[in-house]
Write a protein that holds these residues in place. Structure first.
Motif, PDB file in Angstrom:
ATOM      1  N   ASP A 287      55.164   5.385 -48.545  1.00 27.97           N
ATOM      2  CA  ASP A 287      55.426   4.190 -47.747  1.00 27.97           C
ATOM      3  C   ASP A 287      54.153   3.351 -47.653  1.00 27.97           C
ATOM      4  O   ASP A 287      53.068   3.882 -47.450  1.00 27.97           O
ATOM      5  N   VAL A 288      54.299   2.047 -47.823  1.00 27.56           N
ATOM      6  CA  VAL A 288      53.169   1.122 -47.872  1.00 27.56           C
ATOM      7  C   VAL A 288      53.366   0.074 -46.789  1.00 27.56           C
ATOM      8  O   VAL A 288      54.439  -0.527 -46.666  1.00 27.56           O
ATOM      9  N   LEU A 289      52.300  -0.162 -46.001  1.00 24.08           N
ATOM     10  CA  LEU A 289      52.311  -1.213 -44.988  1.00 24.08           C
ATOM     11  C   LEU A 289      51.649  -2.454 -45.577  1.00 24.08           C
ATOM     12  O   LEU A 289      50.479  -2.407 -45.961  1.00 24.08           O
ATOM     13  N   ILE A 290      52.418  -3.540 -45.660  1.00 24.91           N
ATOM     14  CA  ILE A 290      51.895  -4.809 -46.191  1.00 24.91           C
ATOM     15  C   ILE A 290      51.532  -5.707 -45.016  1.00 24.91           C
ATOM     16  O   ILE A 290      52.393  -6.052 -44.201  1.00 24.91           O
ATOM     17  N   ILE A 291      50.263  -6.075 -44.914  1.00 20.48           N
ATOM     18  CA  ILE A 291      49.796  -6.972 -43.840  1.00 20.48           C
ATOM     19  C   ILE A 291      49.555  -8.327 -44.480  1.00 20.48           C
ATOM     20  O   ILE A 291      48.513  -8.556 -45.121  1.00 20.48           O
ATOM     21  N   GLU A 292      50.507  -9.228 -44.366  1.00 15.95           N
ATOM     22  CA  GLU A 292      50.486 -10.523 -45.051  1.00 15.95           C
ATOM     23  C   GLU A 292      51.263 -11.531 -44.208  1.00 15.95           C
ATOM     24  O   GLU A 292      52.422 -11.288 -43.831  1.00 15.95           O
ATOM     25  N   ASP A 293      50.623 -12.689 -43.892  1.00 12.51           N
ATOM     26  CA  ASP A 293      51.296 -13.687 -43.064  1.00 12.51           C
ATOM     27  C   ASP A 293      52.109 -14.680 -43.880  1.00 12.51           C
ATOM     28  O   ASP A 293      52.916 -15.424 -43.324  1.00 12.51           O
ATOM     29  N   ASP A 294      51.894 -14.727 -45.187  1.00 17.81           N
ATOM     30  CA  ASP A 294      52.644 -15.650 -46.043  1.00 17.81           C
ATOM     31  C   ASP A 294      53.944 -14.959 -46.469  1.00 17.81           C
ATOM     32  O   ASP A 294      53.916 -13.967 -47.211  1.00 17.81           O
ATOM     33  N   PRO A 295      55.087 -15.469 -46.050  1.00 21.30           N
ATOM     34  CA  PRO A 295      56.357 -14.800 -46.398  1.00 21.30           C
ATOM     35  C   PRO A 295      56.587 -14.693 -47.891  1.00 21.30           C
ATOM     36  O   PRO A 295      57.092 -13.679 -48.382  1.00 21.30           O
TER      37      PRO A 295
ATOM     38  N   LEU B  56      48.121  -3.245 -36.731  1.00 20.03           N
ATOM     39  CA  LEU B  56      47.431  -2.087 -36.162  1.00 20.03           C
ATOM     40  C   LEU B  56      48.391  -1.251 -35.308  1.00 20.03           C
ATOM     41  O   LEU B  56      48.361  -0.011 -35.362  1.00 20.03           O
ATOM     42  N   GLY B  57      49.240  -1.935 -34.546  1.00 28.30           N
ATOM     43  CA  GLY B  57      50.216  -1.196 -33.747  1.00 28.30           C
ATOM     44  C   GLY B  57      51.198  -0.436 -34.620  1.00 28.30           C
ATOM     45  O   GLY B  57      51.548   0.725 -34.336  1.00 28.30           O
ATOM     46  N   GLU B  58      51.671  -1.063 -35.691  1.00 30.84           N
ATOM     47  CA  GLU B  58      52.614  -0.421 -36.601  1.00 30.84           C
ATOM     48  C   GLU B  58      51.961   0.771 -37.284  1.00 30.84           C
ATOM     49  O   GLU B  58      52.595   1.825 -37.463  1.00 30.84           O
ATOM     50  N   ALA B  59      50.690   0.630 -37.684  1.00 33.26           N
ATOM     51  CA  ALA B  59      50.002   1.731 -38.355  1.00 33.26           C
ATOM     52  C   ALA B  59      49.804   2.906 -37.410  1.00 33.26           C
ATOM     53  O   ALA B  59      49.932   4.075 -37.808  1.00 33.26           O
ATOM     54  N   ARG B  60      49.515   2.621 -36.130  1.00 31.01           N
ATOM     55  CA  ARG B  60      49.328   3.717 -35.171  1.00 31.01           C
ATOM     56  C   ARG B  60      50.651   4.386 -34.837  1.00 31.01           C
ATOM     57  O   ARG B  60      50.709   5.601 -34.603  1.00 31.01           O
ATOM     58  N   ARG B  61      51.718   3.583 -34.802  1.00 36.78           N
ATOM     59  CA  ARG B  61      53.045   4.147 -34.499  1.00 36.78           C
ATOM     60  C   ARG B  61      53.473   5.110 -35.576  1.00 36.78           C
ATOM     61  O   ARG B  61      53.962   6.216 -35.275  1.00 36.78           O
TER      62      ARG B  61
ATOM     63  N   PRO C 236      51.659   6.136 -39.208  1.00 36.87           N
ATOM     64  CA  PRO C 236      50.656   5.884 -40.242  1.00 36.87           C
ATOM     65  C   PRO C 236      51.286   5.840 -41.634  1.00 36.87           C
ATOM     66  O   PRO C 236      52.029   6.752 -42.015  1.00 36.87           O
ATOM     67  N   PRO C 237      51.011   4.786 -42.410  1.00 38.06           N
ATOM     68  CA  PRO C 237      51.567   4.682 -43.764  1.00 38.06           C
ATOM     69  C   PRO C 237      50.733   5.486 -44.760  1.00 38.06           C
ATOM     70  O   PRO C 237      49.635   5.953 -44.448  1.00 38.06           O
ATOM     71  N   ALA C 238      51.260   5.633 -45.974  1.00 39.78           N
ATOM     72  CA  ALA C 238      50.505   6.299 -47.035  1.00 39.78           C
ATOM     73  C   ALA C 238      49.417   5.384 -47.583  1.00 39.78           C
ATOM     74  O   ALA C 238      48.375   5.851 -48.042  1.00 39.78           O
ATOM     75  N   ALA C 239      49.648   4.073 -47.546  1.00 39.85           N
ATOM     76  CA  ALA C 239      48.662   3.108 -48.033  1.00 39.85           C
ATOM     77  C   ALA C 239      48.912   1.778 -47.336  1.00 39.85           C
ATOM     78  O   ALA C 239      49.994   1.523 -46.799  1.00 39.85           O
ATOM     79  N   ILE C 240      47.879   0.916 -47.356  1.00 42.80           N
ATOM     80  CA  ILE C 240      47.971  -0.395 -46.715  1.00 42.80           C
ATOM     81  C   ILE C 240      47.516  -1.462 -47.710  1.00 42.80           C
ATOM     82  O   ILE C 240      46.480  -1.303 -48.376  1.00 42.80           O
ATOM     83  N   LEU C 241      48.333  -2.526 -47.829  1.00 43.49           N
ATOM     84  CA  LEU C 241      47.925  -3.719 -48.579  1.00 43.49           C
ATOM     85  C   LEU C 241      47.547  -4.777 -47.553  1.00 43.49           C
ATOM     86  O   LEU C 241      48.365  -5.150 -46.702  1.00 43.49           O
ATOM     87  N   LEU C 242      46.318  -5.274 -47.603  1.00 45.88           N
ATOM     88  CA  LEU C 242      45.767  -6.111 -46.536  1.00 45.88           C
ATOM     89  C   LEU C 242      45.295  -7.456 -47.071  1.00 45.88           C
ATOM     90  O   LEU C 242      44.490  -7.515 -48.006  1.00 45.88           O
ATOM     91  N   ASP C 243      45.780  -8.525 -46.463  1.00 46.48           N
ATOM     92  CA  ASP C 243      45.254  -9.867 -46.730  1.00 46.48           C
ATOM     93  C   ASP C 243      44.069 -10.113 -45.789  1.00 46.48           C
ATOM     94  O   ASP C 243      43.993  -9.525 -44.707  1.00 46.48           O
TER      95      ASP C 243
ATOM     96  N   LYS D  61      39.068   1.630 -40.033  1.00 47.91           N
ATOM     97  CA  LYS D  61      38.077   2.629 -40.414  1.00 47.91           C
ATOM     98  C   LYS D  61      37.398   3.253 -39.200  1.00 47.91           C
ATOM     99  O   LYS D  61      36.763   4.305 -39.320  1.00 47.91           O
ATOM    100  N   ALA D  62      37.526   2.595 -38.037  1.00 42.60           N
ATOM    101  CA  ALA D  62      36.943   3.165 -36.827  1.00 42.60           C
ATOM    102  C   ALA D  62      37.915   4.084 -36.093  1.00 42.60           C
ATOM    103  O   ALA D  62      37.516   4.796 -35.167  1.00 42.60           O
ATOM    104  N   ASP D  63      39.186   4.087 -36.502  1.00 40.97           N
ATOM    105  CA  ASP D  63      40.220   4.902 -35.851  1.00 40.97           C
ATOM    106  C   ASP D  63      40.282   6.270 -36.534  1.00 40.97           C
ATOM    107  O   ASP D  63      40.551   6.347 -37.737  1.00 40.97           O
ATOM    108  N   PRO D  64      40.036   7.364 -35.830  1.00 35.97           N
ATOM    109  CA  PRO D  64      40.047   8.702 -36.466  1.00 35.97           C
ATOM    110  C   PRO D  64      41.370   9.029 -37.133  1.00 35.97           C
ATOM    111  O   PRO D  64      41.399   9.782 -38.118  1.00 35.97           O
ATOM    112  N   VAL D  65      42.475   8.503 -36.638  1.00 41.94           N
ATOM    113  CA  VAL D  65      43.789   8.805 -37.205  1.00 41.94           C
ATOM    114  C   VAL D  65      44.043   8.002 -38.471  1.00 41.94           C
ATOM    115  O   VAL D  65      44.678   8.470 -39.417  1.00 41.94           O
ATOM    116  N   LEU D  66      43.530   6.785 -38.518  1.00 44.25           N
ATOM    117  CA  LEU D  66      43.867   5.862 -39.605  1.00 44.25           C
ATOM    118  C   LEU D  66      42.763   5.716 -40.658  1.00 44.25           C
ATOM    119  O   LEU D  66      43.004   5.110 -41.693  1.00 44.25           O
ATOM    120  N   ARG D  67      41.579   6.261 -40.398  1.00 43.09           N
ATOM    121  CA  ARG D  67      40.437   5.964 -41.265  1.00 43.09           C
ATOM    122  C   ARG D  67      40.610   6.454 -42.703  1.00 43.09           C
ATOM    123  O   ARG D  67      40.017   5.881 -43.622  1.00 43.09           O
TER     124      ARG D  67
END
Length: 910
Positions: A641-649, A676-681, A683-690, A706-712
């Motif tokens: 599962d991949v979390l895509i963080i992108e504001d452009d639809p 960040l809330g979705e990732a903490r709820r 955690p995905p296998a990978a994140i694509l970040l704009d 990278k500062a979150d011990p669960v998500l780093r």
């Protein structure tokens, strides 16, 4: 009347004596001393007259002493003259003897001295005085201004005094002429007194008149004959010449302190050998000496530099400041003798120095104005050229942009007009899609060129230097452009020495070669020839790209590397922005290399580029950053599962379309806080970040992850238009992709960190390339029963076409083929962004040389030898690399994970 005249004469000489005595007490220099002695004899009569008035009779010894002192006056005068000019050889000893011979009897006998001795004493006095007067007159002729007039008056006064004594002596010889002699003596005495007063104590109005006349002539000389081109150096040189002539000096220099160092502004009779010594001496002059204006006797100095100057320029040096500030220029005057009336020289030259400084400053301002005018003219001309270049660039870019945009918009409009089927889908010809993709790639190339140039201009170009083999890199570029050359029936020849390696950014190296080769193809007539040659010359690798094209005129060679320039006749211009060669030059300079061109219209051009060479063997290396990325191991949990963080639809939808068909689960977040809330709820296998997000930007999101011990530990792949790769990787990103991002690149990046899902994979598709059908049959027999999908190609050109048109997961290629050998196939596939990530396995009966291995190192997975063990060797490689027909260790897009080490044949399989 006689008493009045005598009193006037005595008072006059007494005044001069008093002045000279005060001057000597103040200065204590030899000139002041000798002047005091000269007038001490004459002033003593005034003292004697006062004593007579007070005490009456004067003792005989005192009278004798005063008379002897008067007889010594010519001796003192001659000594004074000897200080300011050379005397005839032996003159002073003779005068000393004559004075002693005539003065001693009178000092002993007084009034009882024989008449003949007295007459001889008068003759010695007169002759010595006349000689001194003549020498003073000769010295006056060499001077200018008030000093010349004063020295001439001193000469006249000395002559008048001499003749006064002569007339007085004649009266003692001829009593009959006593009355006439007395009258003449009084006139001569008055004349001598007035002349001495004018010479040594001139009234201020008279002195100002003399100096004004001299200064006027000097300023006229300083200004020159109306010349308007004299610079500051010429003004100071004229002033130095005037100063030397005015003082009869041996040499003159004008020196100033600039930024803590002594600088020579102008000089006269100071040679190049003495200039440095003069500057060093200027640093040694004490401020007290400078303030007093006293002469410095260089012969008395122990310093070598001053002894050298005393020998070359003059024994005595005077220093005078030409202003009141410490940094104002100073005048240094070297002379072989001391100066009489030096005060007048100082006043004249100080006034002239101020005028010279004003003139020099004015000329410097004029020169600055001329320079500024020239710079402004050059700036205006450069701006005009830049404006014209911008206009040309915009016109060219307008055409370059409209051409691919026309294809994109035109074919996309056609696609929208196609009828839909029952499910709402439309079917369009593949050709339309190809046109749109080519147009997009063309636009991307244009934008990348402009952005690369902007990065270089801003000093932000990032290079990833690696050591690689030149032959293989050139082969890649040639293979990628060979189809373009074949369309024009151009012969492309490569002649490069083996074992050449460079340390450079391989992508930029390929970009340089691509620009040169594409230009050569573009400007060469059909059936022409292009030759790429490479040699090592000293510490550089030189590559030359020569063509038989239209060539470049000599007048255009200087402009060929300018931005936005296309040289030659406008009718002969081809499509392009004029950025290729400019970018090529900048890229080479960034690597420490250079580019040169030789060309002749109608006969072709040769572009020669150079890169720094390396002496180590041609072993391919990766940049540490890229190697670290490549060595990351996929996550073994199987989660996809991949979390895509992108504001452009639109961008988010495109990424989803890339991922979902490959079996990835996709979640979307339009801003950083939600992400960040979705990732903490969960955690995905990978994140694509704009990076460009509303609210908190992507950099801040990455820091918080990278500062979150669960998500780093979740791999974050940045996908953005912001080209700040180093920043992203430094903050902890696993990979960094700059938009527009291809599907292949995105899937390959994720494949490095996520384990593949076998259930979602289609069977592995393998492209087998060999010109022998029996060899293809062997490969077919091995692969198809194992569940692999096989695509066959019986030649190199067909293989390249199929690799570009069909998605394949592995290429198995022979090396020796008639149309295009395996080396060229490997180079072409690696040069094409659409195929450069497809792993390649070589199956050949050809024995590889060290040079062959160098060409293939870093490009292929390995080598399997044909023969009895080929089938087993092929199965082992497939098991190792692919793991099975549905994946294994392959990337999620079906590409096998490539290795970048050396070629190491599998034991037992060649």
């Amino acid at each position: 009347m006689d008493v009045v005249i005598a009193l006037v004469v005595e008072v006059g000489f007494a005044v001069i004596f008093g002045w000279s005595l005060i001057t000597w007490i103040r200065r204590r220099d030899p000139i002041s001393r000798e002047v005091t002695l000269v007038f001490s004899a004459l002033g003593s009569f005034f003292v004697l007259a006062i004593v007579k008035q007070v005490f009456g009779a004067i003792p005989e010894p005192i009278t004798r002493f005063v008379v002897v002192l008067l007889l010594a006056q010519p001796v003192f005068t001659l000594r004074l003259v000897g200080l300011v000019r050379p005397l005839p050889r032996g003159a002073l000893p003779v005068v000393y003897l004559a004075f002693a011979a005539t003065a001693a009897p009178y000092l002993a006998l007084g009034t009882a001295t024989p008449q003949a001795v007295l007459l001889a004493a008068g003759v010695v006095f007169a002759v010595t005085e006349i000689v001194a007067a003549l020498l003073l007159g000769a010295t006056a002729r060499a001077r200018v201004g008030s000093a010349r007039l004063r020295m001439a008056l001193a000469s006249v006064a000395t002559l008048a005094l001499a003749f006064t004594i002569v007339v007085a002596s004649a009266r003692s010889v001829s009593p009959a002429a006593a009355d006439a002699s007395a009258a003449i003596s009084r006139v001569l005495a008055i004349l001598a007194t007035i002349a001495y007063l004018a010479a040594f104590l001139p009234p201020k109005p008279l002195r100002d008149l003399w100096q004004g006349m001299t200064a006027y002539r000097a300023i006229q000389d300083l200004l020159g004959s109306g010349e308007s081109t004299a610079g500051p150096a010429e003004i100071w040189a004229r002033f130095a010449r005037i100063a030397r002539e005015a003082t009869s000096a041996g040499a003159v220099a004008v020196i100033a302190t600039r930024d803590g160092s002594e600088v020579l502004l102008g000089s006269d009779r100071v040679g190049p050998d003495q200039a440095g010594a003069a500057l060093r001496m200027a640093e040694r002059i004490e401020p007290a000496t400078l303030a007093s204006g006293a002469e410095v006797d260089l012969a008395a100095s122990s310093a070598d530099v001053e002894t050298q100057l005393a020998s070359a320029l003059g024994r005595f040096v005077r220093v005078m400041s030409l202003g009141s500030n410490q940094d104002d220029p100073r005048l240094y005057i070297w002379a072989p003798r001391r100066a009489l009336f030096a005060v007048d020289d100082e006043r004249l030259l100080s006034a002239l120095g101020v005028q010279a400084a004003i003139l020099a400053d004015r000329e410097a301002m004029k020169a600055d104005q001329v320079q500024l005018s020239m710079q402004l003219g050059a700036t205006v001309e450069a701006l005009q050229r830049a404006s014209q270049a911008k206009s040309d660039f915009l016109a060219s870019m307008s055409h370059e942009l409209r051409t691919p945009l026309n294809a994109i918009l035109g074919f996309s409009e056609l696609m929208r007009s196609e009828p839909q089927d029952a499910s709402g889908q439309i079917a369009v010809p593949t050709e339309w899609i190809d046109h749109i993709q080519r147009g997009g790639q063309h636009l991307l190339a244009l934008v990348n060129d402009v952005l690369d140039l902007a990065k270089i201009e801003a000093g932000r170009l990032e290079l990833d230097p690696t050591q690689f083999d030149v032959v293989s890199a050139v082969s890649e570029s040639v293979a990628g452009l060979r189809p373009l050359a074949e369309r024009k029936s151009l012969a492309v020849e490569v002649d490069i020495d083996r074992d050449l390696s460079v340390v450079a950014d391989r992508g930029r190296f390929r970009q340089v070669l691509y620009n040169l080769l594409s230009n050569a193809i573009k400007y060469t007539h059909p059936n022409g020839r292009i030759t790429i040659s490479g040699r090592r010359e000293g510490d550089a690798i030189r590559l030359a790209v020569a063509d038989t094209g239209i060539g470049i005129a000599g007048k255009d060679l200087d402009r060929v590397f300018d931005e936005f320039q296309q040289v030659g006749d406008r009718e002969g211009h081809t499509d392009g922005t004029g950025l290729g060669l400019a970018l090529t030059r900048r890229l080479l300079e960034a690597h420490g290399g250079r580019i040169q061109v030789e060309s002749e219209p109608g006969r072709g051009s040769t572009f020669t580029i150079s890169f720094p060479a390396v002496s180590s063997p041609a072993t391919e290396t990766e940049a540490p950053r890229e190697k670290a990325i490549a060595e990351r191991q996929p996550v073994g949990s199987g989660r996809r599962d991949v979390l895509i963080i992108e504001d452009d639809p639109g961008a988010a939808r495109l990424l989803r379309a890339y991922l979902e068909p490959e079996g990835y689960g996709v979640r979307l977040a339009a801003d950083g806080e939600v992400a960040l809330g979705e990732a903490r709820r969960e955690p995905p296998a990978a994140i694509l970040l704009d990076v460009l997000l509303p609210g908190i930007d992507g950099w801040d999101v990455l820091r918080r992850l990278k500062a979150d011990p669960v998500l780093r530990d979740i791999p974050v792949v940045i996908v953005t238009v912001v080209d700040e790769r180093d920043v992203g990787l430094a903050l902890g990103a696993a990979d960094y992709l700059v938009k527009p991002v291809s599907r292949t690149a995105l899937l390959a990046a994720l494949a490095r960190y996520l384990a593949p899902s076998r259930a979602s994979r289609r069977p592995m598709r393998i492209l087998a390339v060999d010109d022998e059908p029996s060899a293809l049959d062997v490969i077919d027999a091995v692969l198809r029963p194992a569940g692999f999908d096989l695509v066959r190609a019986d030649g190199g050109r067909e293989a390249i076409d199929k690799a570009r048109s069909t998605e394949v997961d592995l290429v198995i290629c022979d090396l020796v083929m008639p149309d295009l050998d395996g080396f060229d196939v490997v180079a072409a596939l690696k040069a094409d962004p659409a195929t450069n990530r497809v792993p390649i396995l070589i199956v050949t009966a050809h024995d590889l040389t060290e040079a062959d291995k160098a060409r293939l190192n870093g490009q292929v997975l390995g080598v399997v030898a044909k023969g009895a063990g080929a089938s087993a060797g092929l199965r082992d490689w497939l098991a190792t690399v692919l793991g099975g027909p549905n994946g294994g260790s392959a990337g999620s897009n079906g590409h096998a994970a490539t290795t970048n080490g050396h070629l190491t044949p599998t034991p037992g399989h060649g």
